[in-house]
Every structure is written in C-alpha cells, then in structure tokens.
Scaffold this motif. Sequence first.
Motif, PDB file in Angstrom:
ATOM      1  N   HIS A 116      15.374   0.549  -0.588  1.00 60.32           N
ATOM      2  CA  HIS A 116      14.328  -0.027   0.253  1.00 60.32           C
ATOM      3  C   HIS A 116      15.007  -0.525   1.508  1.00 60.32           C
ATOM      4  O   HIS A 116      16.127  -1.031   1.468  1.00 60.32           O
ATOM      5  N   TRP A 117      14.335  -0.394   2.628  1.00 59.08           N
ATOM      6  CA  TRP A 117      14.968  -0.715   3.908  1.00 59.08           C
ATOM      7  C   TRP A 117      15.056  -2.214   4.181  1.00 59.08           C
ATOM      8  O   TRP A 117      15.735  -2.652   5.112  1.00 59.08           O
ATOM      9  N   LYS A 118      14.395  -3.037   3.337  1.00 59.05           N
ATOM     10  CA  LYS A 118      14.298  -4.465   3.631  1.00 59.05           C
ATOM     11  C   LYS A 118      14.634  -5.298   2.390  1.00 59.05           C
ATOM     12  O   LYS A 118      13.751  -5.830   1.725  1.00 59.05           O
TER      13      LYS A 118
ATOM     14  N   ASP B 177       7.816  -7.691  -8.672  1.00 59.11           N
ATOM     15  CA  ASP B 177       9.059  -7.621  -7.906  1.00 59.11           C
ATOM     16  C   ASP B 177       9.988  -8.733  -8.368  1.00 59.11           C
ATOM     17  O   ASP B 177       9.703  -9.912  -8.201  1.00 59.11           O
TER      18      ASP B 177
ATOM     19  N   ARG C 255      12.152  -6.830  -0.316  1.00 61.84           N
ATOM     20  CA  ARG C 255      12.139  -6.383  -1.713  1.00 61.84           C
ATOM     21  C   ARG C 255      13.218  -7.104  -2.513  1.00 61.84           C
ATOM     22  O   ARG C 255      14.394  -7.084  -2.146  1.00 61.84           O
TER      23      ARG C 255
ATOM     24  N   ARG D  17      21.462   3.576   5.837  1.00 63.96           N
ATOM     25  CA  ARG D  17      20.666   2.998   4.745  1.00 63.96           C
ATOM     26  C   ARG D  17      21.346   1.764   4.181  1.00 63.96           C
ATOM     27  O   ARG D  17      22.556   1.573   4.322  1.00 63.96           O
TER      28      ARG D  17
ATOM     29  N   GLU E 286       4.085   1.744  -6.597  1.00 65.85           N
ATOM     30  CA  GLU E 286       5.190   2.153  -5.731  1.00 65.85           C
ATOM     31  C   GLU E 286       4.641   3.173  -4.731  1.00 65.85           C
ATOM     32  O   GLU E 286       4.126   4.211  -5.153  1.00 65.85           O
ATOM     33  N   PRO E 287       4.661   2.887  -3.444  1.00 64.51           N
ATOM     34  CA  PRO E 287       5.270   1.703  -2.848  1.00 64.51           C
ATOM     35  C   PRO E 287       4.455   0.436  -3.099  1.00 64.51           C
ATOM     36  O   PRO E 287       3.323   0.512  -3.599  1.00 64.51           O
ATOM     37  N   HIS E 288       5.022  -0.703  -2.756  1.00 62.62           N
ATOM     38  CA  HIS E 288       4.302  -1.966  -2.770  1.00 62.62           C
ATOM     39  C   HIS E 288       3.083  -1.819  -1.852  1.00 62.62           C
ATOM     40  O   HIS E 288       3.181  -1.243  -0.767  1.00 62.62           O
TER      41      HIS E 288
ATOM     42  N   THR F 237      15.016  -3.137  -6.885  1.00 62.50           N
ATOM     43  CA  THR F 237      14.679  -1.720  -6.806  1.00 62.50           C
ATOM     44  C   THR F 237      13.758  -1.352  -7.972  1.00 62.50           C
ATOM     45  O   THR F 237      13.604  -2.108  -8.938  1.00 62.50           O
TER      46      THR F 237
ATOM     47  N   ASP G 263       3.725  -2.570   1.632  1.00 61.09           N
ATOM     48  CA  ASP G 263       4.513  -1.536   2.307  1.00 61.09           C
ATOM     49  C   ASP G 263       3.587  -0.447   2.865  1.00 61.09           C
ATOM     50  O   ASP G 263       3.775   0.036   3.992  1.00 61.09           O
TER      51      ASP G 263
END
Length: 352
Positions: A247-249, A24, A74, A289, A54-56, A77, A59
């Motif tokens: 990613h949401w974060k 990352d 994150r 998003r 993917e995903p981490h 991307t 996650d």
Amino acid sequence: MKVFRGFNHPGVAPACALTIGNFDGVHRGHQAMLALLKSEAQQRSVPSCVLTFEPHPRDFFAAQFKKPELAPARVGTLRDKLDDLAKCGVDQTIVLSFDGKLAAQSPQTFVDTVLIQGLGARYVLVGDDFRFGAQRAGDYAFLDAAGDTQGFDVARMNSYEISYPHARHSVSSLPPEGAQAASGRPSGDFHGLRVSSSAVRDALGQGRMQDAARLLGRPYCISGHVVHGRKLGRTLGFKTLNLRFAHWKPAASGIFAVLVHGLGDRPTQGVANLGVRPSLDPTDVNGGRVLLETHCLDWPAALGPEGAYGKIIRVELLHKLHDELKYDSLDALTKGINQDCDDARAWFAARI
C-alpha cells in the motif's frame, strides 16, 4: 481458515455467523468482536465468517474523486490481516472487491445479494458505528429490521475501551514515548480510550510504538516474503531483508529497532527502514514503492549470503529511532546506518 475472493465459490459455507468490516490492524476491539462471533457461531452450529473489503472503501473513493488525502493510512497489509483473522479462530473470510457497483448498491440490495443469497447469514454482528450501502444509508436499525423480516439475528457490539489510571488526556495528545505529559504522567497512561484503527494509525504515525502495541494487543509487525532489492546494502556492508508493503500509504514510517522472526529458532535483533528510501534513486528496481528494509545486527550464519530470499519473515517494529532522512552521499548514508545500528543496540541493551 478458508479465504475466498468474493462469495461465488463452491467452497463458501452455505450458512454462517457473520461480521463485516475493514479490520485494519485486527486490534483488541476487533479481537473482542471476533471472540463473540465465534461463540455465536458455535451456538448455531455454523462457521464464523468475516466479510472484509479490498481496496478499503475510502481508498476507492479517494481514487474516484482524485483526492488521495481521503485514503486512510494503512495499518497492515492484506496478508497480515488474514493471518491475524486466522489466529483469532475465524473459519472463513470473504475478501470482497470494493468497486463502483458495490458502492452503488442500496442497503436492501446489499442485504439481499450479499448477506442472504451470497453468504446465508444466520447471525450478523456489527460495530456501533456500522454503516453500509450507497451514501452510507444503511445503519444498525435498518439491518435489525431486515433481520426481523428476512430471518437472521442482528447484534451490535459497543466500543471497546482500554483504561489506564489517573489520565485525563486522549491518545492524540500523548507525547512521544519516553516523554512526560504536562501532568507528569508517562506516555500510554490514559483512561477510557476507544480502541479503533484510527487510534492505532495515530499512535503509529506519531512513533508511539508502545501505545500502538497496547491498542493492538501485540507488537506492531509486518510480514511477507523476502524479495530482491537493489542490493546496495551489501555494497555498503549492511545486508538487508526486503519486504514490500503493498500500500502506498503505511501508517508508520521511519527507522526502527526491530525483532525479526522466521530466520531461526530465536528472533533476531535488527534495525529497519520503513518507507520510500529518499536517499535512493526513485527509479530503482523497486520503483519507489514502500519497502521495509531490515538489517540484522548479527546476520544468522546458517542463512549464508543469499539464504533469506523467498523466506516468509515477520518483523516487529518495537521502537522508532527517527524519521526517514535524505543523505547527500553514500558515505553520509553509511555513517547514518552505522549510527542507527549503534542506537538500536543501545536500545536493546537497556531492556535486557
């Protein structure tokens, strides 16, 4: 660089020199590891290969246990990670889906099915804190013993550190950019800091963009295709270039002075909002998003009013102006954007 989703594809090399990790941010520690991997691959006349997930994994477990706080912020991307790996000269990258089946594999099953049967690993390079397999039961010693019995070399790379003279504090205790530490030393003046994705996340989360750049070896950036948004910006007099952060974060958020690459021969100065836009309706076209919305301080005339959609651009986030703010009206939002533009121009002017 060749990219594969999984290793059951005819184009995957039958043998390789391999490293494994989430990568990352592809920071300076990763870059040093990849340079060593390339050298070892050349000595063995096999391609260099990165195995990433993917995903981490965190996650996955955050979703499984319904504890979103377990998911790491994150840095980059998947697009940016693959671009950075390619720039480091990696020959092929395998993006492996991290799911319940993979999480339940024993260390020996992982060695047998992924490293040997799947990738034909001749050499495996890992970090000093590498763990794998169910319950993280596999470690470097296990991998080294497996290599001895199954015919592949194993190496471990120690932590990569960056040093600045006279410092006595860690990166997590550094003040914001432009501030002074209690000792009178400027932000970024530290010694023996282990370069890690966690350190990059800390720097980005605290808005210390210069420190993040030192850890990454380059300015922090986000790239992607320009997508359509609500088009409110043009109504307010501020056209924007919108990139989705998938990613949401995100590790960074807020308002930034930025440079935009990909619109012409030279980078374009701008101001950008990275986040969820709290002043807008969360049910807008982007569905709440995370977006990076960039306004060019001088819109390139050659683009025309609609010329940027579909273009791939790279936005360097150079300086954080402030956190996201919620404005009570469109008039207040317009005044806020005007002030951000003025502050970004002043920041750039002070550095010319």
